[in-house]
Design a protein around this motif. Structure first.
Motif, PDB file in Angstrom:
ATOM      1  N   PHE A  40       2.206 -31.079  43.045  1.00 41.92           N
ATOM      2  CA  PHE A  40       3.103 -31.432  41.951  1.00 41.92           C
ATOM      3  C   PHE A  40       3.143 -30.391  40.837  1.00 41.92           C
ATOM      4  N   GLN A  41       2.318 -29.376  40.952  1.00 43.98           N
ATOM      5  CA  GLN A  41       2.353 -28.293  39.978  1.00 43.98           C
ATOM      6  C   GLN A  41       3.170 -27.103  40.478  1.00 43.98           C
ATOM      7  N   CYS A  42       3.674 -27.187  41.679  1.00 45.26           N
ATOM      8  CA  CYS A  42       4.494 -26.109  42.234  1.00 45.26           C
ATOM      9  C   CYS A  42       5.929 -26.245  41.734  1.00 45.26           C
ATOM     10  N   SER A  43       6.517 -25.130  41.416  1.00 50.40           N
ATOM     11  CA  SER A  43       7.901 -25.174  40.946  1.00 50.40           C
ATOM     12  C   SER A  43       8.899 -25.065  42.104  1.00 50.40           C
ATOM     13  N   VAL A 130      11.813 -41.022  50.585  1.00 49.00           N
ATOM     14  CA  VAL A 130      13.072 -40.772  49.869  1.00 49.00           C
ATOM     15  C   VAL A 130      12.886 -39.615  48.887  1.00 49.00           C
ATOM     16  N   ALA A 131      11.738 -39.602  48.193  1.00 48.34           N
ATOM     17  CA  ALA A 131      11.482 -38.544  47.215  1.00 48.34           C
ATOM     18  C   ALA A 131      11.471 -37.166  47.868  1.00 48.34           C
ATOM     19  N   LEU A 132      10.771 -37.045  48.980  1.00 52.47           N
ATOM     20  CA  LEU A 132      10.650 -35.734  49.622  1.00 52.47           C
ATOM     21  C   LEU A 132      11.931 -35.302  50.321  1.00 52.47           C
ATOM     22  N   TRP A 133      12.839 -36.228  50.524  1.00 53.81           N
ATOM     23  CA  TRP A 133      14.134 -35.889  51.098  1.00 53.81           C
ATOM     24  C   TRP A 133      15.028 -35.231  50.045  1.00 53.81           C
ATOM     25  N   MET A 134      14.729 -35.479  48.784  1.00 54.81           N
ATOM     26  CA  MET A 134      15.527 -34.927  47.692  1.00 54.81           C
ATOM     27  C   MET A 134      15.466 -33.406  47.711  1.00 54.81           C
ATOM     28  N   LYS A 135      16.490 -32.795  47.225  1.00 57.17           N
ATOM     29  CA  LYS A 135      16.604 -31.336  47.284  1.00 57.17           C
ATOM     30  C   LYS A 135      15.958 -30.635  46.101  1.00 57.17           C
ATOM     31  N   THR A 136      15.745 -31.324  44.998  1.00 56.39           N
ATOM     32  CA  THR A 136      15.173 -30.666  43.825  1.00 56.39           C
ATOM     33  C   THR A 136      13.766 -31.201  43.559  1.00 56.39           C
ATOM     34  N   SER A 137      12.916 -30.326  43.075  1.00 54.35           N
ATOM     35  CA  SER A 137      11.540 -30.714  42.739  1.00 54.35           C
ATOM     36  C   SER A 137      11.527 -31.778  41.657  1.00 54.35           C
ATOM     37  N   LYS A 138      12.510 -31.743  40.776  1.00 55.40           N
ATOM     38  CA  LYS A 138      12.597 -32.725  39.689  1.00 55.40           C
ATOM     39  C   LYS A 138      12.720 -34.140  40.267  1.00 55.40           C
ATOM     40  N   LYS A 139      13.602 -34.323  41.233  1.00 61.14           N
ATOM     41  CA  LYS A 139      13.777 -35.640  41.850  1.00 61.14           C
ATOM     42  C   LYS A 139      12.562 -36.040  42.674  1.00 61.14           C
ATOM     43  N   VAL A 140      11.955 -35.047  43.344  1.00 62.50           N
ATOM     44  CA  VAL A 140      10.744 -35.313  44.128  1.00 62.50           C
ATOM     45  C   VAL A 140       9.668 -35.878  43.210  1.00 62.50           C
ATOM     46  N   ALA A 170      -2.671 -37.850  40.689  1.00 64.32           N
ATOM     47  CA  ALA A 170      -1.324 -37.434  41.118  1.00 64.32           C
ATOM     48  C   ALA A 170      -0.264 -37.935  40.146  1.00 64.32           C
ATOM     49  N   MET A 171      -0.410 -39.184  39.688  1.00 67.60           N
ATOM     50  CA  MET A 171       0.573 -39.693  38.723  1.00 67.60           C
ATOM     51  C   MET A 171       0.510 -38.904  37.422  1.00 67.60           C
ATOM     52  N   ALA A 172      -0.694 -38.573  36.964  1.00 65.44           N
ATOM     53  CA  ALA A 172      -0.829 -37.744  35.762  1.00 65.44           C
ATOM     54  C   ALA A 172      -0.263 -36.347  36.013  1.00 65.44           C
ATOM     55  N   SER A 173      -0.541 -35.805  37.190  1.00 71.03           N
ATOM     56  CA  SER A 173      -0.043 -34.481  37.551  1.00 71.03           C
ATOM     57  C   SER A 173       1.485 -34.460  37.611  1.00 71.03           C
ATOM     58  N   ILE A 174       2.052 -35.535  38.125  1.00 69.63           N
ATOM     59  CA  ILE A 174       3.515 -35.632  38.178  1.00 69.63           C
ATOM     60  C   ILE A 174       4.088 -35.631  36.765  1.00 69.63           C
ATOM     61  N   VAL A 175       3.467 -36.395  35.879  1.00 70.95           N
ATOM     62  CA  VAL A 175       3.937 -36.433  34.485  1.00 70.95           C
ATOM     63  C   VAL A 175       3.844 -35.035  33.869  1.00 70.95           C
ATOM     64  N   ILE A 176       2.731 -34.338  34.103  1.00 69.19           N
ATOM     65  CA  ILE A 176       2.580 -32.971  33.594  1.00 69.19           C
ATOM     66  C   ILE A 176       3.650 -32.062  34.198  1.00 69.19           C
ATOM     67  N   GLY A 177       3.892 -32.199  35.506  1.00 70.55           N
ATOM     68  CA  GLY A 177       4.934 -31.401  36.162  1.00 70.55           C
ATOM     69  C   GLY A 177       6.308 -31.671  35.581  1.00 70.55           C
ATOM     70  N   ILE A 178       6.588 -32.933  35.296  1.00 68.17           N
ATOM     71  CA  ILE A 178       7.875 -33.291  34.677  1.00 68.17           C
ATOM     72  C   ILE A 178       7.984 -32.653  33.303  1.00 68.17           C
ATOM     73  N   LEU A 179       6.914 -32.731  32.529  1.00 68.01           N
ATOM     74  CA  LEU A 179       6.927 -32.122  31.189  1.00 68.01           C
ATOM     75  C   LEU A 179       7.086 -30.604  31.268  1.00 68.01           C
ATOM     76  N   HIS A 181       8.159 -28.609  33.943  1.00 72.97           N
ATOM     77  CA  HIS A 181       9.277 -28.037  34.689  1.00 72.97           C
ATOM     78  C   HIS A 181      10.622 -28.681  34.385  1.00 72.97           C
ATOM     79  N   ASP A 182      10.632 -29.914  33.949  1.00 70.82           N
ATOM     80  CA  ASP A 182      11.896 -30.615  33.776  1.00 70.82           C
ATOM     81  C   ASP A 182      12.285 -30.766  32.309  1.00 70.82           C
ATOM     82  N   ILE A 183      11.399 -31.279  31.505  1.00 66.36           N
ATOM     83  CA  ILE A 183      11.714 -31.507  30.103  1.00 66.36           C
ATOM     84  C   ILE A 183      11.631 -30.213  29.292  1.00 66.36           C
ATOM     85  N   GLU A 184      10.572 -29.427  29.513  1.00 68.04           N
ATOM     86  CA  GLU A 184      10.390 -28.171  28.781  1.00 68.04           C
ATOM     87  C   GLU A 184      11.528 -27.197  29.053  1.00 68.04           C
ATOM     88  N   LYS A 185      11.952 -27.098  30.326  1.00 67.34           N
ATOM     89  CA  LYS A 185      13.056 -26.193  30.678  1.00 67.34           C
ATOM     90  C   LYS A 185      14.355 -26.638  30.021  1.00 67.34           C
TER      91      LYS A 185
END
Length: 189
Positions: A40-43, A130-140, A170-179, A181-185
């Motif tokens: 979840f830390q991979c872009s 369903v998540a891994l079928w998504m095309k963007t890391s943000k949706k995953v 993993a849930m904490a890591s996902i939140v960090i990844g969202i912050l 890669h998704d919100i910060e960008k």
């Protein structure tokens, strides 16, 4: 007396074997935790998929060792699903594959049903599929977050404690990844 000693000795060996399996399962789970956090830390999506494949294989092994058959079978399907979803070919992008993996997960969940908690890894696996079928890391990341509580409860109930810790991390890591890669960008761009 010799018969009694055999049963005592046998019982003691079984207990040692059981404890050893639990320790091995937890060590394996710690390796799975590392793979899951890294995913979840991979872009890039392909790297997310690589670490998801490894984590599925590792947690499948752990769940078999602790006797959580439903979760183990579903994680074995999740392993192949993650591997398949990482293929970057046109034929592998058909929605039929998503439907096939969903059907396989439901069928395996029903076939290996152990108790009411067996519904949890089914829901978690369906969400992550369903998540891994998504095309963007943000949706995953976003959809994968909701898979975590299902697996967390299932793992605690079945004594797969490092897998349960993995779900929290993993849930904490996902939140960090969202912050990161998704919100910060979004704020920077």
């Amino acid at each position: 007396r010799q018969v009694a000693w055999f049963f005592f000795k046998s019982s003691r060996n079984e207990e040692r074997t059981h404890i050893m399996l639990k320790v091995i399962a937890e060590v394996i789970g710690i390796i799975g935790i590392i793979c899951s956090i890294l995913s979840f830390q991979c872009s890039q999506r392909k790297n997310v998929m690589l670490f998801q494949v490894l984590a599925s294989l590792i947690f499948c092994t752990q769940l078999f060792l602790v006797g959580a058959v439903t979760g183990a079978c579903l994680d074995s399907i999740n392993f192949f699903r993650s591997l398949f979803f990482s293929i970057d070919k046109k034929w592998a992008k058909s929605n039929c594959w998503l439907a096939l993996f969903i059907l396989l997960l439901v069928a395996a969940g029903v076939a290996t049903w152990q108790n009411a908690y067996s519904i949890l890894p089914m829901i978690g696996s369906l969400l992550s599929t369903v998540a891994l079928w998504m095309k963007t890391s943000k949706k995953v990341r976003l959809i994968s977050f909701f898979s975590g509580p299902c697996w967390l409860i299932y793992n605690v109930v079945n004594g797969a404690y490092s897998a349960a810790v993995n779900e929290l991390i993993a849930m904490a890591s996902i939140v960090i990844g969202i912050l990161r890669h998704d919100i910060e960008k979004k704020q920077c761009g």
